[in-house]
Structures are given as C-alpha cells and as structure tokens.
Motif scaffolding. Structure first.
Motif, mmCIF file in Angstrom:
data_model
loop_
_atom_site.group_PDB
_atom_site.id
_atom_site.type_symbol
_atom_site.label_atom_id
_atom_site.label_comp_id
_atom_site.label_asym_id
_atom_site.label_seq_id
_atom_site.Cartn_x
_atom_site.Cartn_y
_atom_site.Cartn_z
ATOM 1 N N TYR A 191 0.835 -1.200 0.000
ATOM 2 C CA TYR A 191 0.000 0.000 0.000
ATOM 3 C C TYR A 191 0.872 1.252 0.000
ATOM 4 N N LYS A 192 0.272 2.358 -0.359
ATOM 5 C CA LYS A 192 0.912 3.650 -0.166
ATOM 6 C C LYS A 192 0.364 4.325 1.093
ATOM 7 N N THR A 193 -0.932 4.155 1.306
ATOM 8 C CA THR A 193 -1.583 4.674 2.514
ATOM 9 C C THR A 193 -2.446 3.581 3.125
ATOM 10 N N LEU A 194 -2.287 3.401 4.423
ATOM 11 C CA LEU A 194 -3.018 2.353 5.133
ATOM 12 C C LEU A 194 -3.944 2.980 6.170
ATOM 13 N N ILE A 195 -5.187 2.510 6.221
ATOM 14 C CA ILE A 195 -6.117 2.861 7.292
ATOM 15 C C ILE A 195 -6.346 1.613 8.136
ATOM 16 N N ILE A 196 -5.919 1.673 9.378
ATOM 17 C CA ILE A 196 -6.108 0.547 10.294
ATOM 18 C C ILE A 196 -7.490 0.660 10.922
ATOM 19 N N ALA A 197 -8.342 -0.301 10.598
ATOM 20 C CA ALA A 197 -9.701 -0.333 11.136
ATOM 21 C C ALA A 197 -9.971 -1.733 11.680
ATOM 22 N N THR A 198 -9.010 -2.240 12.436
ATOM 23 C CA THR A 198 -9.052 -3.623 12.909
ATOM 24 C C THR A 198 -9.997 -3.826 14.093
ATOM 25 N N GLY A 199 -10.499 -2.731 14.658
ATOM 26 C CA GLY A 199 -11.488 -2.857 15.723
ATOM 27 C C GLY A 199 -10.941 -3.515 16.978
ATOM 28 N N ALA A 200 -11.772 -4.338 17.579
ATOM 29 C CA ALA A 200 -11.407 -4.980 18.843
ATOM 30 C C ALA A 200 -11.982 -6.384 18.880
ATOM 31 N N ARG A 201 -11.473 -7.154 19.804
ATOM 32 C CA ARG A 201 -11.952 -8.533 19.971
ATOM 33 C C ARG A 201 -12.553 -8.681 21.359
ATOM 34 N N ALA A 202 -13.446 -9.623 21.498
ATOM 35 C CA ALA A 202 -14.055 -9.885 22.801
ATOM 36 C C ALA A 202 -13.045 -10.567 23.719
ATOM 37 N N LEU A 203 -12.965 -10.093 24.948
ATOM 38 C CA LEU A 203 -12.121 -10.750 25.940
ATOM 39 C C LEU A 203 -12.713 -12.120 26.270
ATOM 40 N N LYS A 204 -11.846 -13.108 26.382
ATOM 41 C CA LYS A 204 -12.277 -14.476 26.652
ATOM 42 C C LYS A 204 -12.031 -14.839 28.114
ATOM 43 N N LEU A 205 -12.801 -15.765 28.602
ATOM 44 C CA LEU A 205 -12.682 -16.178 29.999
ATOM 45 C C LEU A 205 -11.303 -16.735 30.315
ATOM 46 N N GLU A 206 -10.692 -17.386 29.323
ATOM 47 C CA GLU A 206 -9.356 -17.957 29.538
ATOM 48 C C GLU A 206 -8.336 -16.902 29.950
ATOM 49 N N GLU A 207 -8.546 -15.667 29.509
ATOM 50 C CA GLU A 207 -7.627 -14.584 29.855
ATOM 51 C C GLU A 207 -7.727 -14.211 31.325
ATOM 52 N N PHE A 208 -8.749 -14.731 32.005
ATOM 53 C CA PHE A 208 -8.918 -14.498 33.436
ATOM 54 C C PHE A 208 -8.763 -15.795 34.224
ATOM 55 N N GLY A 209 -8.138 -16.779 33.568
ATOM 56 C CA GLY A 209 -7.829 -18.029 34.239
ATOM 57 C C GLY A 209 -8.970 -19.008 34.339
ATOM 58 N N ILE A 210 -10.014 -18.817 33.535
ATOM 59 C CA ILE A 210 -11.174 -19.717 33.567
ATOM 60 C C ILE A 210 -11.207 -20.517 32.273
ATOM 61 N N THR A 270 -27.157 -10.781 40.102
ATOM 62 C CA THR A 270 -26.247 -11.294 41.121
ATOM 63 C C THR A 270 -24.982 -10.458 41.036
ATOM 64 N N LYS A 271 -24.840 -9.530 41.988
ATOM 65 C CA LYS A 271 -23.778 -8.529 41.913
ATOM 66 C C LYS A 271 -22.698 -8.773 42.961
ATOM 67 N N GLY A 272 -21.534 -8.208 42.728
ATOM 68 C CA GLY A 272 -20.451 -8.286 43.700
ATOM 69 C C GLY A 272 -19.746 -9.628 43.753
ATOM 70 N N THR A 273 -19.882 -10.411 42.708
ATOM 71 C CA THR A 273 -19.183 -11.692 42.651
ATOM 72 C C THR A 273 -18.826 -12.019 41.204
ATOM 73 N N VAL A 274 -18.030 -13.072 41.023
ATOM 74 C CA VAL A 274 -17.575 -13.431 39.688
ATOM 75 C C VAL A 274 -17.674 -14.938 39.459
ATOM 76 N N LEU A 275 -17.647 -15.292 38.222
ATOM 77 C CA LEU A 275 -17.599 -16.697 37.816
ATOM 78 C C LEU A 275 -16.227 -17.284 38.149
ATOM 79 N N THR A 276 -16.222 -18.524 38.636
ATOM 80 C CA THR A 276 -14.937 -19.197 38.877
ATOM 81 C C THR A 276 -14.769 -20.448 38.031
ATOM 82 N N SER A 277 -15.893 -21.143 37.739
ATOM 83 C CA SER A 277 -15.784 -22.378 36.951
ATOM 84 C C SER A 277 -17.170 -22.817 36.488
ATOM 85 N N PHE A 278 -17.182 -23.929 35.735
ATOM 86 C CA PHE A 278 -18.440 -24.470 35.218
ATOM 87 C C PHE A 278 -18.615 -25.924 35.650
ATOM 88 N N GLU A 279 -19.855 -26.356 35.706
ATOM 89 C CA GLU A 279 -20.162 -27.777 35.742
ATOM 90 C C GLU A 279 -20.682 -28.158 34.365
#
Length: 476
Positions: free
Chosen positions: A115-134, A223-232
């Motif tokens: 290219y001679k001129t580039l427009i970066i419009a790559t946006g964003a990705r959804a954060l995954k649970l694995e990134e929080f150790g789940i 259900t506020k003030g808590t987080v997911l830790t795992s699944f069954e």
C-alpha cells in the motif's frame, strides 16, 4: 505472489464501510486502487445490529438489510456497490504480519499486499474467559458476541433453550442488551458481575437502580459483587451450571459472556506508538507513521472538548466519524481540520431510550421522575462550574439536541441547587441562547447537531431490526 494498492483499509467492520463511502463520495482514487481486507466473509455491516434485531424471535434482521451505512440513514453498501465503485473487497482473509517501513501486509495464505496509505480499522476482539484463568469457554452453549459467526451461535443456543436458564456474565452494554434479547426469547436470565451496579463506568448508582428495577420487572435476576470461577458440565461437554466465587451454583442451559473487549493492535506493536490500549493518532487520525491512519475502536485520539486529552472510544458513532475524518484528511489534508468529536452514547431497549453526551466526571446532579412507568429523568455532570456531561432518558429529539449544545458549550453553572430544580428546562433554555464565542447563534442549528441526529437516525434504522443499543465497553 502479491498485489499492490494505493489505499488499503485493514479491517471489515463499521469503520471500513464508512471509510469506503467517504472515498467514493470524495473521489481521489481510480478503480482498483482501493481495497478492504476483512477476516469476515461478508461486506462491512452495522455491528450493533447483532445484539438487537438479529436476536429477535420473530422477523429477525438478516443481511443484506444491515450492511453499512444504514445505521446513519445512508446508503446500503452491498458487495455489488463496492464492485460498482471499483473498490476491491478481500474477504475471508487474515493478515498475520505487517511491515510499516516496507508498507506491506502478509496474509495467512502467503500473499503480500502493499500500500501507499493504510487505514487501520481492525477494531477490537471480545475478551475471553481464559484470559482471566477460567477454562472451558469453548463449550457449545457458551457464547460471545462480536461477529456474525458469534451471533449465529448465540441464535442457535437461544433456539434450543426456550423456557430454560441463561447466565449472562458481565453488566456492561453487551450484558445488558443480550439479557434483554434473551428475555424476549422467553429465556430466564441471571446477570452476574462484580460491580455494585450495572453499567458501572457510565451510570450513577441512582440511574442504574432504575434500569435494574426495570429489568427485574421483565424477569431478570441480578447477582452482583461476585464473579464466575468455573463451570459444571454434562457428559457432552455442555455447561449445566455456573459456579460463582461466593459459592453459589446457577443452573445454566446457556451462558453469554460480555466482559469487555481489547483493541486489535498486535500487528503494529513495536512499529507504531501505542497509548491507552490503542494506536495513538493525531487530530487527523494519523499515526506516528505518516502513511498510516487508525480509526474506530483501535484508535486513541485527542478530544478537543477535554482539553486535548486522548481517549479510545469503543462506540459505533466514533467509528463512523473517525473513519470519515481520516479519509478526508488523506484526500484533502489542507482543507481538513483536526477532528472535533463530542463523545456520544445512546441506547434503546424494551420501551426505554437514553442518550449521553460528554464526559461523566465531576459532581452529579440528578433530575426528573425516576418512578414513572414512562420515565423521564436525567443527570448533569458539573466540573469547575461547567457542564461536562449530560444524560437523559425518555427525551425528544429537540431535548437531546439541547443537551448536546450545552455540553459542547460547557455551559456555566452558578447554582447547583437551581440546576437540580430546573432539570431538563435548564438545558432547553440555555441551548437557545446566543453565545457568539461558541460559534452557535440563536436560531441557528449547530453544525455539530448531527452527532445527536445521527443517534436518533440510528435508533430509527436499527429499531426496524428491533431494539437497539449503542455500544460502549471499556471505557467501561
């Protein structure tokens, strides 16, 4: 093997569509000189529709109805339109590396695109649970929502879950709008998030209380003030229960995760300046390399209204505006002033509809009726004796435009008690005053009012798909 273009838009989301329309209207390129590279297999579309009309149980919206740029009441850009305009769509293509110095992009298939001129419009990705150790978020009944593929998975999960239980992880935009969609599909919903109230990065506690009460009346449990830790899971690997940090087990036939997003900057780290999680740009949306521009969710740009403080705004209105501005700056740099964007967010869900302008900093003054079934209330954020932000639920187009005007002008406030007493009337009255220094004269419609009307038009357009929501997540 390779191809060469004058202009390349990297990314196929909302910003890419609006950039393409701006190129077509301004000209300045010849057939075959401009291309859009997208990982998705379809032309750019209005991404907010995925969490609105796409999820409706009856008469759901499907492409091509919500290709860009219908969200701003503009042209519908189908693949045919791009072909007619001489814009090449390179779809279903992942770029695995970029060389800014050499002005090249390498695709997963081994093709080099220059290219001679580039427009970066790559946006964003959804954060995954694995990134929080789940672990285990690859289960068939765990859904995220960022792409058309994600939306299809969510629809399939809902179709197999009617009358069942859904757990929504996250209390921001995606969580709130998906919860509304699930209820509409006759699914029982429990929302789980660690904050004290929903939409914690925008709503005050008082504002949030109203919306939580409304959602509760529709059958949503918080259900506020808590987080997911795992699944069954069962023997097939599907989630049957969500286990929380506080020890509670929530039955789940499906799970929707909306815990934030992260800008897609990895291709350019170490090559372009980064700040606040995005690619740093100037008022022309130009990066630290003069041949590269960045727009939309991935761009961190200066906000004049905030004394030039730089922000990365994850919202469709910002994506549309910055994309168009970048193209103007590329094609007519001498005629293009620095971007002067007024942060703007909006939402409509169920029978509710609100808009917000500016910044939610400073002392908060609430006003209006928070008890009615047809609510009409709002808030001002005041700092250094000036209006810095304004929120309104249930307003008319003229009233929303009045908020826009007073935030843009940073209207002075001399008496906080009087401001509370006047409420919305303060904005309406002040917006009609002639303030020469602001560039807005009495009786003249402000040049910047299109920010508000764009939101109203988007509401009308997307409500044709169903309830709609303006998305902003992380700035919260």
């Amino acid at each position: 093997m390779g191809r060469a273009f004058v202009y390349v838009v990297l990314g196929g989301g909302v910003a890419a569509g609006y950039a393409a329309l701006e190129f077509a209207r301004r000209g300045g390129y010849s057939r075959g000189e401009l291309c859009i590279i997208s990982e998705e297999a379809v032309a750019p579309y209005e991404r907010p529709a995925l969490s609105k009309g796409y999820l409706l149980p009856e008469g759901p919206s499907r492409l091509p109805k919500f290709h860009t740029c219908v969200g701003a009441n503009d042209e519908l850009l189908t693949a045919k339109w791009y072909k007619e305009q001489g814009i090449e769509l390179v779809l279903g293509t992942r770029v695995i590396s970029a060389d800014v110095r050499r002005k090249t992009l390498l695709t997963a298939t081994g093709e080099t695109i220059s290219y001679k001129t580039l427009i970066i419009a790559t946006g964003a990705r959804a954060l995954k649970l694995e990134e929080f150790g789940i672990s285990g978020s690859d289960a068939a009944n765990i859904c995220y929502l960022r792409s058309l593929e994600d939306a299809d998975k969510l629809v399939n999960a809902m179709n197999s879950c009617s009358g069942g239980n859904a757990v929504v992880i996250g209390g921001g935009y995606i969580g709130m709008e998906c919860a509304a969609a699930l209820v509409t599909n006759k699914i029982k919903v429990t929302m789980v998030f660690p904050e004290k109230h929903c939409m914690g990065r925008l709503f005050t506690e008082k504002i949030a209380e109203y919306y939580e009460s409304y959602y509760t009346s529709k059958g949503v449990t918080f259900t506020k003030g808590t987080v997911l830790t795992s699944f069954e899971k069962d023997s097939t690997g599907k989630v049957t229960s969500v286990i929380l940090k506080d020890g509670n087990h929530l039955p789940a036939d499906m799970v929707v995760v909306g815990i934030g997003i992260r800008a897609n900057t990895s291709l350019f780290e170490g090559q372009l300046l980064m700040e606040k999680g995005g690619i740093k740009v100037n008022g022309q949306m130009q990066t630290s390399d003069s041949s590269v521009y960045a727009v939309g969710d991935v761009a961190t740009f200066p906000i004049k209204l905030f004394e030039g403080d730089i922000r990365r705004l994850e919202h469709v209105d910002s994506a549309r505006r910055t994309a168009r501005h970048a193209v103007a700056a590329i094609l007519e740099p001498s005629k293009t002033r620095d971007v002067d964007y007024l942060p703007f967010f909006y939402s409509r869900v169920f029978t509710l509809s609100w808009q917000f302008y500016g910044d939610n900093v400073g002392e908060v003054v609430h006003y209006g009726d928070f008890t009615s079934s047809s609510p009409r209330f709002g808030a001002y954020w005041v700092g250094k004796g000036q209006i810095l932000g304004a929120f309104l639920e249930g307003g008319s187009r003229e009233e929303y435009e009045a908020l826009l005007v007073i935030v843009r002008r940073k209207t002075k406030v001399s008496n906080m008690s009087e401001l509370e007493k006047q409420g919305l009337a303060f904005a309406v009255q002040e917006s009609k005053k002639d303030v020469p220094d602001s560039g807005v004269t009495l009786g003249e419609k402000p040049a910047f009012v299109w920010y508000a009307t764009a939101g109203v038009v988007a509401a009308v357009s997307i409500s044709a798909f169903g309830y709609w929501y303006g998305r902003k997540r992380r700035r919260w």
